[in-house]
Design a protein around this motif. Structure first.
Motif, PDB file in Angstrom:
ATOM      1  N   UNK A   1      51.176-129.065-125.655  1.00  0.00           N
ATOM      2  CA  UNK A   1      51.663-127.831-126.276  1.00  0.00           C
ATOM      3  C   UNK A   1      50.973-126.613-125.666  1.00  0.00           C
ATOM      4  N   UNK A   2      49.674-126.722-125.410  1.00  0.00           N
ATOM      5  CA  UNK A   2      48.932-125.610-124.812  1.00  0.00           C
ATOM      6  C   UNK A   2      49.455-125.287-123.411  1.00  0.00           C
ATOM      7  N   UNK A   3      49.710-126.325-122.620  1.00  0.00           N
ATOM      8  CA  UNK A   3      50.168-126.111-121.246  1.00  0.00           C
ATOM      9  C   UNK A   3      51.564-125.491-121.234  1.00  0.00           C
ATOM     10  N   UNK A   4      52.438-125.972-122.107  1.00  0.00           N
ATOM     11  CA  UNK A   4      53.790-125.411-122.192  1.00  0.00           C
ATOM     12  C   UNK A   4      53.727-123.932-122.570  1.00  0.00           C
ATOM     13  N   UNK A   5      52.917-123.603-123.570  1.00  0.00           N
ATOM     14  CA  UNK A   5      52.824-122.205-123.992  1.00  0.00           C
ATOM     15  C   UNK A   5      52.165-121.344-122.915  1.00  0.00           C
ATOM     16  N   UNK A   6      51.204-121.903-122.211  1.00  0.00           N
ATOM     17  CA  UNK A   6      50.580-121.169-121.104  1.00  0.00           C
ATOM     18  C   UNK A   6      51.620-120.815-120.043  1.00  0.00           C
ATOM     19  N   UNK A   7      52.489-121.773-119.722  1.00  0.00           N
ATOM     20  CA  UNK A   7      53.540-121.522-118.731  1.00  0.00           C
ATOM     21  C   UNK A   7      54.523-120.462-119.241  1.00  0.00           C
ATOM     22  N   UNK A   8      54.888-120.563-120.511  1.00  0.00           N
ATOM     23  CA  UNK A   8      55.809-119.584-121.106  1.00  0.00           C
ATOM     24  C   UNK A   8      55.219-118.176-121.033  1.00  0.00           C
ATOM     25  N   UNK A   9      53.979-118.024-121.474  1.00  0.00           N
ATOM     26  CA  UNK A   9      53.376-116.693-121.525  1.00  0.00           C
ATOM     27  C   UNK A   9      53.195-116.114-120.122  1.00  0.00           C
ATOM     28  N   UNK A  10      52.866-116.956-119.147  1.00  0.00           N
ATOM     29  CA  UNK A  10      52.718-116.473-117.776  1.00  0.00           C
ATOM     30  C   UNK A  10      54.050-115.961-117.242  1.00  0.00           C
ATOM     31  N   UNK A  11      55.130-116.656-117.562  1.00  0.00           N
ATOM     32  CA  UNK A  11      56.452-116.233-117.107  1.00  0.00           C
ATOM     33  C   UNK A  11      56.849-114.912-117.744  1.00  0.00           C
TER      34      UNK A  11
ATOM     35  N   UNK B   1      54.839-112.085-116.246  1.00  0.00           N
ATOM     36  CA  UNK B   1      55.263-111.746-114.889  1.00  0.00           C
ATOM     37  C   UNK B   1      56.592-111.005-114.856  1.00  0.00           C
ATOM     38  N   UNK B   2      57.256-110.938-116.003  1.00  0.00           N
ATOM     39  CA  UNK B   2      58.542-110.259-116.055  1.00  0.00           C
ATOM     40  C   UNK B   2      59.689-111.070-115.515  1.00  0.00           C
ATOM     41  N   UNK B   3      59.467-112.387-115.303  1.00  0.00           N
ATOM     42  CA  UNK B   3      60.523-113.229-114.737  1.00  0.00           C
ATOM     43  C   UNK B   3      61.480-113.747-115.786  1.00  0.00           C
ATOM     44  N   UNK B   4      61.207-113.461-117.058  1.00  0.00           N
ATOM     45  CA  UNK B   4      62.012-114.056-118.120  1.00  0.00           C
ATOM     46  C   UNK B   4      63.324-113.328-118.355  1.00  0.00           C
ATOM     47  N   UNK B   5      63.614-112.301-117.553  1.00  0.00           N
ATOM     48  CA  UNK B   5      64.906-111.652-117.693  1.00  0.00           C
ATOM     49  C   UNK B   5      66.040-112.597-117.396  1.00  0.00           C
ATOM     50  N   UNK B   6      65.818-113.481-116.429  1.00  0.00           N
ATOM     51  CA  UNK B   6      66.745-114.570-116.167  1.00  0.00           C
ATOM     52  C   UNK B   6      68.072-114.121-115.629  1.00  0.00           C
ATOM     53  N   UNK B   7      69.031-115.004-115.739  1.00  0.00           N
ATOM     54  CA  UNK B   7      70.377-114.769-115.246  1.00  0.00           C
ATOM     55  C   UNK B   7      71.381-115.105-116.322  1.00  0.00           C
ATOM     56  N   UNK B   8      72.401-114.283-116.518  1.00  0.00           N
ATOM     57  CA  UNK B   8      73.458-114.684-117.435  1.00  0.00           C
ATOM     58  C   UNK B   8      74.141-115.934-116.923  1.00  0.00           C
ATOM     59  N   UNK B   9      74.617-116.767-117.834  1.00  0.00           N
ATOM     60  CA  UNK B   9      75.301-117.989-117.431  1.00  0.00           C
ATOM     61  C   UNK B   9      76.448-117.652-116.495  1.00  0.00           C
ATOM     62  N   UNK B  10      76.490-118.375-115.377  1.00  0.00           N
ATOM     63  CA  UNK B  10      77.548-118.160-114.412  1.00  0.00           C
ATOM     64  C   UNK B  10      77.226-117.089-113.399  1.00  0.00           C
ATOM     65  N   UNK B  11      76.139-116.323-113.612  1.00  0.00           N
ATOM     66  CA  UNK B  11      75.783-115.280-112.673  1.00  0.00           C
ATOM     67  C   UNK B  11      74.741-115.753-111.692  1.00  0.00           C
ATOM     68  N   UNK B  12      74.468-114.927-110.684  1.00  0.00           N
ATOM     69  CA  UNK B  12      73.424-115.228-109.716  1.00  0.00           C
ATOM     70  C   UNK B  12      72.521-114.015-109.653  1.00  0.00           C
ATOM     71  N   UNK B  13      71.434-114.059-110.412  1.00  0.00           N
ATOM     72  CA  UNK B  13      70.489-112.964-110.469  1.00  0.00           C
ATOM     73  C   UNK B  13      69.147-113.436-109.940  1.00  0.00           C
ATOM     74  N   UNK B  14      68.208-112.503-109.672  1.00  0.00           N
ATOM     75  CA  UNK B  14      66.907-112.921-109.152  1.00  0.00           C
ATOM     76  C   UNK B  14      66.230-113.963-110.008  1.00  0.00           C
ATOM     77  N   UNK B  15      66.322-113.845-111.338  1.00  0.00           N
ATOM     78  CA  UNK B  15      65.708-114.849-112.190  1.00  0.00           C
ATOM     79  C   UNK B  15      66.269-116.226-111.936  1.00  0.00           C
TER      80      UNK B  15
END
Length: 292
Positions: A252-262, A265-279
């Motif tokens: 659980x600690x490792x999963x949350x560590x990965x989540x918080x780091x993402x 870093x601002x990478x959690x903006x992601x991509x809308x389904x079907x799109x191709x975005x930097x995330x």
């Protein structure tokens, strides 16, 4: 709609109810410890899973999530498979227009996960019932899933080396359940031969077979069947089986560590389904080499 990215935990390919229960326990642990983070989990790559990834995506979308940070429960990459994690998430997210996501790579041999693996080994050895020096007569076989990608298999070998360092075992070897060599019987034979050639004895007093995956399921059953077959023709060697990582607090600690780091870093903006975005490019590239 919530502005905080939701956490989607992705297990790989099982129809085993026990694995689903373990993932539910991990999700509940994270939800209790981090009530500010929407979290759900499911399995991809197994159409008949009792806890499908698509259901977890639907749940988070219904709770108002607009972005997902997807963390795969993999100690090592799976290599090429029928449907990669980004493809599975994109297919599920397509039912929720505007839902973005980013997929993280496999967790790898994180120091906290190595601690859990060591604890599983100690439990298999009987915990306090054995003396610390007994480790010197114990060889460990770390067994990964196996993949067609040699770089994915190399992560299992790297984990075995890190697990051996400074822990006092006679050796830690690696093997695979499927798709890669050595298989489990060959790995056990390698443990026997190497221990026999080592100074101080004719072979190992015992071999502990350690699953290199998180939950019970078909892979674990196949691993145990292969182990039992080899042990039956080598009755003079004590062969013990350890349990998988499971819903350990360290996981659980490792999963949350990965989540918080993402998120940081601002990478959690992601991509809308079907799109191709930097995330999506980051997530898809990482998951193709790390979670696919």
């Amino acid at each position: 709609m919530t502005t905080r990215p939701a956490l989607l935990i992705a297990g790989h390919g099982t129809r085993h109810e026990g694995a689903a229960d373990a993932l539910r326990a991990l999700v509940a642990m994270l939800a209790e410890r981090h009530p500010d983070v929407p979290v759900a989990g499911g399995f991809f790559g197994a159409p008949a899973s009792p806890l499908p990834l698509s259901g977890a995506v639907d749940e988070l979308a219904a709770r108002g999530a607009g972005r997902l940070v997807v963390v795969p429960l993999l100690l090592a990459p799976t290599g090429p498979i029928r449907e990669s994690l980004p493809e599975a998430v994109a297919r599920a997210a397509a039912a929720h227009p505007g839902l973005g996501f980013v997929c993280e790579p496999a967790l790898g041999p994180h120091p906290r996960l190595l601690e859990v693996l060591e604890r599983r080994l100690d439990a298999a050895l009987g915990g306090g019932a054995r003396r610390p020096e007994d480790r010197a007569r114990t060889t460990v076989l770390l067994v990964g899933r196996g993949a067609a990608d040699p770089y994915a298999n190399a992560e299992v070998v790297r984990t075995a080396r890190l697990l051996w360092e400074g822990r006092g075992f006679a050796g830690v070897e690696s093997a695979f359940v499927t798709l890669a060599a050595p298989d489990v019987p060959a790995g056990l034979e390698r443990c026997r031969v190497l221990a026999a050639a080592a100074p101080g004895g004719p072979g190992p007093d015992r071999i502990v077979v350690l699953p290199g995956f998180f939950f019970a399921g078909d892979l674990l059953e196949r691993l145990r069947m292969q182990t039992e077959g080899w042990a039956a023709v080598h009755p003079w060697i004590e062969v013990l089986g350890a349990e998988p990582v499971g819903a350990a607090p360290e996981l659980a600690e490792v999963v949350m560590e990965r989540y918080r780091a993402t998120v940081a870093d601002g990478a959690a903006g992601g991509t809308p389904a079907g799109g191709v975005l930097p995330g999506a490019a980051v997530g898809a590239a990482a998951a193709a080499g790390g979670a696919a």
